[in-house]
Design a protein around this motif. Structure first.
Motif, PDB file in Angstrom:
ATOM      1  N   GLU A 156      63.050  13.626   2.048  1.00  7.93           N
ATOM      2  CA  GLU A 156      62.467  14.639   1.166  1.00  7.93           C
ATOM      3  C   GLU A 156      61.088  14.175   0.670  1.00  7.93           C
ATOM      4  O   GLU A 156      60.124  14.940   0.690  1.00  7.93           O
ATOM      5  CB  GLU A 156      63.426  14.868  -0.006  1.00  7.93           C
ATOM      6  CG  GLU A 156      63.021  16.016  -0.924  1.00  7.93           C
ATOM      7  CD  GLU A 156      63.866  16.039  -2.198  1.00  7.93           C
ATOM      8  OE1 GLU A 156      65.099  15.907  -2.095  1.00  7.93           O
ATOM      9  OE2 GLU A 156      63.276  16.168  -3.286  1.00  7.93           O
ATOM     10  N   GLN A 157      61.005  12.902   0.264  1.00  4.89           N
ATOM     11  CA  GLN A 157      59.718  12.378  -0.221  1.00  4.89           C
ATOM     12  C   GLN A 157      58.665  12.401   0.887  1.00  4.89           C
ATOM     13  O   GLN A 157      57.512  12.750   0.653  1.00  4.89           O
ATOM     14  CB  GLN A 157      59.903  10.945  -0.759  1.00  4.89           C
ATOM     15  CG  GLN A 157      60.585  10.880  -2.125  1.00  4.89           C
ATOM     16  CD  GLN A 157      59.661  11.316  -3.262  1.00  4.89           C
ATOM     17  OE1 GLN A 157      58.441  11.381  -3.113  1.00  4.89           O
ATOM     18  NE2 GLN A 157      60.256  11.637  -4.407  1.00  4.89           N
ATOM     19  N   LYS A 158      59.103  12.030   2.075  1.00  3.49           N
ATOM     20  CA  LYS A 158      58.180  11.967   3.215  1.00  3.49           C
ATOM     21  C   LYS A 158      57.521  13.320   3.472  1.00  3.49           C
ATOM     22  O   LYS A 158      56.365  13.409   3.866  1.00  3.49           O
ATOM     23  CB  LYS A 158      58.941  11.493   4.465  1.00  3.49           C
ATOM     24  CG  LYS A 158      58.044  10.888   5.521  1.00  3.49           C
ATOM     25  CD  LYS A 158      58.788   9.917   6.422  1.00  3.49           C
ATOM     26  CE  LYS A 158      58.676   8.485   5.909  1.00  3.49           C
ATOM     27  NZ  LYS A 158      59.554   7.544   6.569  1.00  3.49           N
ATOM     28  N   SER A 159      58.309  14.401   3.211  1.00  2.00           N
ATOM     29  CA  SER A 159      57.768  15.738   3.477  1.00  2.00           C
ATOM     30  C   SER A 159      56.595  16.067   2.555  1.00  2.00           C
ATOM     31  O   SER A 159      55.860  17.010   2.794  1.00  2.00           O
ATOM     32  CB  SER A 159      58.878  16.780   3.347  1.00  2.00           C
ATOM     33  OG  SER A 159      59.230  16.936   1.990  1.00  2.00           O
ATOM     34  N   PHE A 160      56.450  15.287   1.491  1.00  2.00           N
ATOM     35  CA  PHE A 160      55.325  15.506   0.567  1.00  2.00           C
ATOM     36  C   PHE A 160      54.212  14.465   0.770  1.00  2.00           C
ATOM     37  O   PHE A 160      53.308  14.340  -0.044  1.00  2.00           O
ATOM     38  CB  PHE A 160      55.792  15.444  -0.891  1.00  2.00           C
ATOM     39  CG  PHE A 160      56.717  16.563  -1.258  1.00  2.00           C
ATOM     40  CD1 PHE A 160      56.218  17.828  -1.525  1.00  2.00           C
ATOM     41  CD2 PHE A 160      58.091  16.360  -1.314  1.00  2.00           C
ATOM     42  CE1 PHE A 160      57.070  18.874  -1.866  1.00  2.00           C
ATOM     43  CE2 PHE A 160      58.946  17.392  -1.654  1.00  2.00           C
ATOM     44  CZ  PHE A 160      58.429  18.651  -1.932  1.00  2.00           C
ATOM     45  N   GLY A 161      54.287  13.685   1.856  1.00  2.00           N
ATOM     46  CA  GLY A 161      53.333  12.613   2.123  1.00  2.00           C
ATOM     47  C   GLY A 161      51.876  13.087   1.998  1.00  2.00           C
ATOM     48  O   GLY A 161      51.538  14.207   2.347  1.00  2.00           O
ATOM     49  N   ASN A 162      51.019  12.217   1.490  1.00  3.05           N
ATOM     50  CA  ASN A 162      49.637  12.610   1.163  1.00  3.05           C
ATOM     51  C   ASN A 162      48.703  11.516   1.667  1.00  3.05           C
ATOM     52  O   ASN A 162      48.752  10.377   1.180  1.00  3.05           O
ATOM     53  CB  ASN A 162      49.549  12.772  -0.362  1.00  3.05           C
ATOM     54  CG  ASN A 162      48.159  13.190  -0.813  1.00  3.05           C
ATOM     55  OD1 ASN A 162      47.226  13.261  -0.011  1.00  3.05           O
ATOM     56  ND2 ASN A 162      48.033  13.456  -2.095  1.00  3.05           N
ATOM     57  N   LYS A 163      47.858  11.890   2.652  1.00  4.04           N
ATOM     58  CA  LYS A 163      46.958  10.873   3.254  1.00  4.04           C
ATOM     59  C   LYS A 163      45.769  10.566   2.367  1.00  4.04           C
ATOM     60  O   LYS A 163      44.973   9.677   2.668  1.00  4.04           O
ATOM     61  CB  LYS A 163      46.460  11.393   4.614  1.00  4.04           C
ATOM     62  CG  LYS A 163      47.541  11.437   5.680  1.00  4.04           C
ATOM     63  CD  LYS A 163      46.923  11.398   7.071  1.00  4.04           C
ATOM     64  CE  LYS A 163      47.969  11.326   8.165  1.00  4.04           C
ATOM     65  NZ  LYS A 163      48.564  12.626   8.470  1.00  4.04           N
ATOM     66  N   ASN A 164      45.618  11.305   1.272  1.00  2.00           N
ATOM     67  CA  ASN A 164      44.412  11.151   0.447  1.00  2.00           C
ATOM     68  C   ASN A 164      44.529  10.061  -0.599  1.00  2.00           C
ATOM     69  O   ASN A 164      43.641   9.894  -1.415  1.00  2.00           O
ATOM     70  CB  ASN A 164      44.084  12.478  -0.236  1.00  2.00           C
ATOM     71  CG  ASN A 164      43.671  13.523   0.776  1.00  2.00           C
ATOM     72  OD1 ASN A 164      42.905  13.224   1.698  1.00  2.00           O
ATOM     73  ND2 ASN A 164      44.222  14.722   0.657  1.00  2.00           N
ATOM     74  N   ILE A 165      45.672   9.371  -0.594  1.00  2.00           N
ATOM     75  CA  ILE A 165      45.777   8.237  -1.527  1.00  2.00           C
ATOM     76  C   ILE A 165      46.109   6.991  -0.716  1.00  2.00           C
ATOM     77  O   ILE A 165      47.100   6.964   0.009  1.00  2.00           O
ATOM     78  CB  ILE A 165      46.792   8.525  -2.654  1.00  2.00           C
ATOM     79  CG1 ILE A 165      46.913   7.311  -3.588  1.00  2.00           C
ATOM     80  CG2 ILE A 165      48.139   8.965  -2.134  1.00  2.00           C
ATOM     81  CD1 ILE A 165      47.583   7.639  -4.905  1.00  2.00           C
ATOM     82  N   PHE A 166      45.243   5.981  -0.803  1.00  2.00           N
ATOM     83  CA  PHE A 166      45.424   4.795   0.047  1.00  2.00           C
ATOM     84  C   PHE A 166      44.746   3.579  -0.593  1.00  2.00           C
ATOM     85  O   PHE A 166      43.868   3.715  -1.448  1.00  2.00           O
ATOM     86  CB  PHE A 166      44.852   5.045   1.452  1.00  2.00           C
ATOM     87  CG  PHE A 166      43.467   5.602   1.435  1.00  2.00           C
ATOM     88  CD1 PHE A 166      42.359   4.747   1.385  1.00  2.00           C
ATOM     89  CD2 PHE A 166      43.243   6.989   1.443  1.00  2.00           C
ATOM     90  CE1 PHE A 166      41.070   5.262   1.361  1.00  2.00           C
ATOM     91  CE2 PHE A 166      41.958   7.497   1.413  1.00  2.00           C
ATOM     92  CZ  PHE A 166      40.860   6.642   1.373  1.00  2.00           C
ATOM     93  N   ALA A 167      45.197   2.406  -0.151  1.00  2.00           N
ATOM     94  CA  ALA A 167      44.644   1.152  -0.683  1.00  2.00           C
ATOM     95  C   ALA A 167      43.355   0.800   0.062  1.00  2.00           C
ATOM     96  O   ALA A 167      43.231   1.066   1.250  1.00  2.00           O
ATOM     97  CB  ALA A 167      45.676   0.041  -0.521  1.00  2.00           C
ATOM     98  N   THR A 168      42.403   0.204  -0.679  1.00  2.00           N
ATOM     99  CA  THR A 168      41.121  -0.130  -0.046  1.00  2.00           C
ATOM    100  C   THR A 168      40.823  -1.618  -0.069  1.00  2.00           C
ATOM    101  O   THR A 168      39.904  -2.085   0.583  1.00  2.00           O
ATOM    102  CB  THR A 168      39.963   0.602  -0.752  1.00  2.00           C
ATOM    103  OG1 THR A 168      39.982   0.230  -2.129  1.00  2.00           O
ATOM    104  CG2 THR A 168      40.091   2.107  -0.611  1.00  2.00           C
TER     105      THR A 168
END
Lengths: 746, 121
Positions: free
Chosen positions: A560-572
């Motif tokens: 269920e969580q995966k279905s809301f995955g968001n590529k716009n937040i990531f570690a730099t």
């Protein structure tokens, strides 16, 4: 204070639903008393030359017709002297003592008079009744019965609902009619629907005694229950029967190989104004003794239509359960009430049922309304389709087999379609009526008859008349099913007819399992004798009880969580200590940007962070998102973040939504503000948190934010999810140093 | 004891969806046989219920009566339907076909109904 009104506390209490119920001051003159009526006799039995000449204080010349039938047929004279001589307290103790077998108890009870058994059972406390029920019921395996009715006798809806009830595990279905003449149509529709749902489901149609028997003779129903007994002669006669006519009727059913039980229940005589100053429980003791005397295999009691009369007096609910145990003591099938709704209060109606539910009986409900309350033509039941999920959850909570099982939505939809198709085909084939496709589609989807607008209200009556006039029998129904490709259902209906030939289901407490095996006193006897004995669900059945459709696993939650995955937040990259006094670190938990994307409130993690950032910005501060990888503890996350923060102030945020404001000089478990109830934290609150963190950073005075309060069972809704989310967080914990994260505007 | 024989004497194994479709089956083929009820009476007695056994034996006697007759006899026993004489007549009719237990039931009813005022006025 309001003049002439009670104080607020009592005005408020008066408004609660329980106060819609009627509570009666005991009126022994009217029979409005559970136990110890004015005219309840002391137990007695005098036998002279093999003939009972006095029973319960009455000489034989004064016997009314009920006494007479019991005395001549219902008492086993070979054990009567011994049984009547046993001290009642001593016998009551045997009911809860594993060292005394059920068999030895029922043997002695068969020699006891109504007053003797009433005296014995009035000694049992509520808890003792539960044990006695566990031990004394006839059949090892508990089961349950459903009502299947609707306001318009709609055959398509009846069939769809019968199939649904069978899918949920009910092994007996009882229908009745708002329009008496519709009965044959209802019997056919429910029998077909039951056959669609499962093999071996028994079906009855509750109507006037002779009409019910006639339906049985044609094979259109497979058992009968509405054969009423009463505890006083006058009320018995008002019911248009005598013990002799009921005895004959009982034999008439058996002569056609049809299972039947009788119906009684405390309070009916008082309700009909003929209790003759006797208690409800004593009069019921007479009914149960009579049921045994006429040779019925079982009794439906526990108040039934008069349950709320018993419920209105002190000890009344206990007496209803004691009635059921009395049936078991008479070695009969117990169909244990919990039928007509006896309270407007969910608490009271659950309380009334619960001891029987955990004790276990042949049928926990003698009519669980498997349809909605408004469609129940017996009147609303104690339990209704509104409550099926509650009942399933209760089974799961206690590990108790209440006879029901979770049904799969896709499968129920398929069964409902099949049931409407089968009824349409049979009615059309036999010339009983034609249904529109629109009607059928509505019946498949309907949660109740109010959802059906395209039915023809005259069709059931026409169909019923045609069934009677053209002498349609179950053989015709079977042929029609087969002619139209419903071979499985034809075979299941035939199996129910063939069961009449062997007659094994005439024995006490008989039901069929899904392989058409008879489970009864004979084939599945209850031999409970203490812990570790008696009925234990098979592993397969236990799995049905334990597995309700609402349960979720950690794996389900991950998906269920995966279905809301968001590529716009990531570690730099790794995070450094800042010396900018405007810097406020938002420390986020290890699963952020990895496995958890939505907080418990339903807000995305990204949105929560965005709001905190905006709040900081309003205060002239600069937020920096840093993922703390080595701890899922919110205090540690906040403190680690605060130590990286130029201002020394941080916001800690777990991905599930729980948040706090921390400062680098505080202990890990201390904090400036805590927002602990994640499911209730809104966008506005996250922004407010950002603003307050900014004010703390600047040394200004923040406006304290109160955690939103709700009177709902927030913990019940979310705690299981919290356990899973915490487990997911734990899997994301690494020894990695804190990392700066970027949140791109999507 | 063969529990497979229906009232008509046909073995239920011959009763199939196919034979019903052909119209070869009547309700008598799927009705209980009196000897099966006698057997069930033995089972009931062995399981501690002689009254249930008696019921099955009364039922065995009724298997031979047409549905209408059974319904008519039931009605005759309802309160206020019959005189004591009517009930005794049925008792005789039942005795004549060997239905002795049911006959006895009607005889008892005639006696009790007269005493308790349950006969037809």
């Amino acid at each position: 204070m309001i003049p002439n009104e009670p104080i607020g506390r009592f005005r408020f209490m008066n408004e609660q639903r329980v106060n819609l119920d009627g509570f009666a001051t005991p009126e022994p003159e009217l029979g409005l008393v559970a136990f110890n009526g004015i005219n309840d006799p002391a137990p007695s039995l005098i036998i002279n030359a093999g003939r009972i000449v006095e029973m319960d204080g009455r000489g034989e010349s004064d016997f009314d017709s009920i006494d007479e039938f019991i005395a001549r047929h219902g008492i086993d004279l070979s054990v009567a002297q011994e049984a009547m001589a046993i001290d009642s307290t001593e016998f009551a103790r045997r009911l809860v003592d594993p060292n005394h077998s059920r068999k030895s108890i029922v043997q002695l009870a068969s020699g006891m008079t109504p007053a003797k058994l009433a005296e014995i059972l009035s000694l049992l406390t509520a808890a003792e009744l539960v044990i006695a029920m566990t031990k004394m019921r006839a059949r090892r395996t508990p089961s349950n019965q459903a009502h299947v009715t609707n306001r318009s006798d709609d055959p398509l809806l009846l069939a769809a609902d019968a199939a649904t009830a069978a899918a949920f595990g009910f092994r007996e279905l009882e229908t009745t009619v708002p329009v008496a003449a519709d009965a044959p149509s209802n019997a056919v529709a429910v029998s077909i629907g039951a056959a669609v749902g499962s093999p071996g489901v028994l079906v009855q149609c509750s109507v006037e005694e002779a009409a019910e028997l006639a339906l049985g003779m044609r094979g259109l129903v497979s058992y009968a229950e509405t054969v009423s007994l009463y505890g006083t002669e006058q009320i018995f006669i008002d019911g248009d029967d005598t013990p002799w006519s009921k005895a004959f009727l009982t034999s008439a059913y058996a002569s056609r190989g049809i299972k039947m039980r009788v119906t009684s229940g405390g309070g009916s005589e008082a309700l009909m104004g003929g209790a003759e100053k006797c208690s409800m429980f004593y009069l019921e003791a007479r009914c149960v003794a009579l049921a045994r005397a006429i040779g019925a295999q079982g009794v439906q009691n526990g108040g039934i239509d008069s349950a709320s009369v018993a419920g209105a007096v002190p000890g009344g609910v206990r007496s209803l359960m004691a009635e059921n145990v009395m049936v078991m003591l008479r070695n009969l099938e117990a169909c244990t009430g919990n039928d007509a709704l006896m309270s407007e209060s969910d608490v009271r109606r659950t309380s009334r049922t619960h001891p029987i539910f955990i004790g276990g009986s042949d049928f926990i409900n003698s009519g669980f309304g498997s349809i909605q309350r408004y469609d129940n033509m017996f009147g609303p039941s104690q339990w209704n389709s509104e409550d099926i999920d509650d009942f399933l959850a209760m089974q799961r909570d206690w590990g108790v087999d209440g006879g029901l099982r979770t049904a799969n939505e896709v499968e129920v939809a398929r069964l409902r379609r099949r049931a409407t198709e089968a009824v349409s085909a049979v009615y059309s084939w036999l010339g009983l009526g034609d249904f529109s496709q629109e009607w059928a589609e509505q019946a498949i989807d309907a949660a109740g008859s109010k959802d059906i607008s395209s039915g023809d209200l005259m069709l059931p009556l026409t169909a019923a008349r045609t069934i009677m006039e053209t002498n349609v029998t179950m053989l015709d129904v079977i042929a029609a099913l087969a002619e139209n490709g419903f071979d499985l259902e034809a075979q299941r209906c035939l199996d129910m007819l063939k069961a009449r030939v062997a007659g094994d289901y005439l024995q006490t407490s008989a039901i069929f399992d899904e392989e058409m095996n008879v489970l009864s006193l004979v084939t599945d006897p209850n031999e409970y004798s203490g812990p570790g004995t008696g009925y234990q669900p098979t592993p397969a059945r236990q799995a049905q009880i334990d597995t309700i459709r609402q349960q979720r696993s950690v794996a389900d939650l991950l998906v269920e969580q995966k279905s809301f995955g968001n590529k716009n937040i990531f570690a730099t990259g790794s995070a450094e200590v800042s010396y900018d006094p405007r810097d406020v670190v938002i420390g986020v938990s290890p699963a952020t940007g990895k496995d958890i994307w939505v907080t418990l409130s339903g807000l995305s993690v990204a949105d929560a962070i965005t709001e905190i950032l905006a709040g900081l910005e309003e205060e002239g501060c600069v937020g920096r998102i840093v993922r703390i990888n080595d701890s899922l503890d919110l205090g540690m996350i906040g403190l680690t973040a605060a130590r990286l923060s130029g201002s020394g102030v941080s916001v800690g945020l777990q991905a599930k939504g729980t948040a706090l404001i921390h400062r680098r000089d505080l202990a890990p478990l201390a904090n400036l503000e805590l927002y602990s109830v994640a499911p209730t934290i809104t966008r506005e609150l996250y922004r407010m948190m950002g603003i307050n963190a900014g004010r703390h950073a600047k040394g200004a005075t923040p406006e304290p934010v109160r955690n939103p309060y709700s009177d709902e069972a927030i913990e019940a809704r979310y705690h299981t999810k919290v356990v899973s989310l915490v487990a997911i967080e734990r899997n994301c914990v690494t020894k990695e140093v804190p990392e700066v994260m970027e949140l791109r505007k999507s | 004891m063969n529990l497979q024989i229906g009232f008509s004497g046909k073995n239920v194994s011959e009763v199939t969806v196919e034979s019903i479709r052909r119209g070869d089956i009547t309700l008598d083929d799927v009705r209980i046989h009196p000897s099966t009820l006698s057997h069930q009476a033995d089972v009931a007695r062995e399981n501690g219920n002689p009254q249930l056994a008696e019921n099955f034996l009364r039922a065995a006697e009724l298997t031979g009566l047409p549905d209408e007759t059974v319904l008519r006899y039931y009605d005759a026993l309802r309160p206020g339907r019959s005189t004591a004489q009517d009930l005794l007549q049925i008792a005789d009719d039942l005795a004549a076909i060997g239905a002795v237990k049911n006959s006895e039931l009607f005889r008892q009813a005639a006696d009790v109904y007269a005493r308790r005022g349950l006969t037809a006025k």
